[in-house]
Design an enzyme around this catalytic site. Structure first.
Site, PDB file in Angstrom:
ATOM      1  N   CYS A 107       0.746  -1.263   0.021  1.00  0.00           N
ATOM      2  CA  CYS A 107       0.025  -0.073  -0.175  1.00  0.00           C
ATOM      3  C   CYS A 107       0.836   1.210   0.009  1.00  0.00           C
ATOM      4  O   CYS A 107       1.501   1.676   0.998  1.00  0.00           O
ATOM      5  CB  CYS A 107      -1.006  -0.173   1.188  1.00  0.00           C
ATOM      6  SG  CYS A 107      -1.746   1.451   1.595  1.00  0.00           S
ATOM      7  N   CYS A 130       0.095   3.838   2.856  1.00  0.00           N
ATOM      8  CA  CYS A 130       0.290   3.399   3.859  1.00  0.00           C
ATOM      9  C   CYS A 130       2.060   3.732   4.355  1.00  0.00           C
ATOM     10  O   CYS A 130       2.277   3.831   5.375  1.00  0.00           O
ATOM     11  CB  CYS A 130       0.359   1.678   4.177  1.00  0.00           C
ATOM     12  SG  CYS A 130      -1.289   1.221   3.926  1.00  0.00           S
TER      13      CYS A 130
END
Length: 101
Positions: free
Chosen positions: A31, A34
């Protein structure tokens, strides 16, 4: 304080029974957003001794992700006294994360 790796095995002791608010970062290695939020969360963990900070890898801890209804990541959840006190989805700046606390 160091960032804790939260798993289903230590969730109760580290989060539910915590006497401090707990900032949980639901994330995954693949991600991009993230990876943008992660260093900010690490920084907050170092700066704030009054809270716990834990990271939950959703690929390894699918049960916890489902338990909290995590559909998009990063998801940040603040737990106080075993209850969800605040929640944020998506990459947000540091001041927004601090505002959750």
């Amino acid at each position: 304080m160091a960032v804790l790796t939260i798993t289903k095995d230590n969730f109760d002791s580290e989060v539910m029974q915590s006497d401090k608010p707990v900032l949980l970062d639901f994330w995954a290695t693949w991600c991009g957003p993230c990876r943008m939020v992660s260093p900010i969360v690490d920084e907050i963990a170092e700066e704030r001794g009054d809270i716990k900070v834990g990271k939950i890898n959703i690929d390894e801890q699918m049960d916890l992700a489902q338990q909290f209804g995590v559909m998009s990541i990063p998801t940040l959840i603040v737990m106080k006294d075993g209850q969800i006190a605040n929640k944020s989805v998506g990459a947000v700046p540091k001041d927004s994360i601090l505002a959750l606390l």
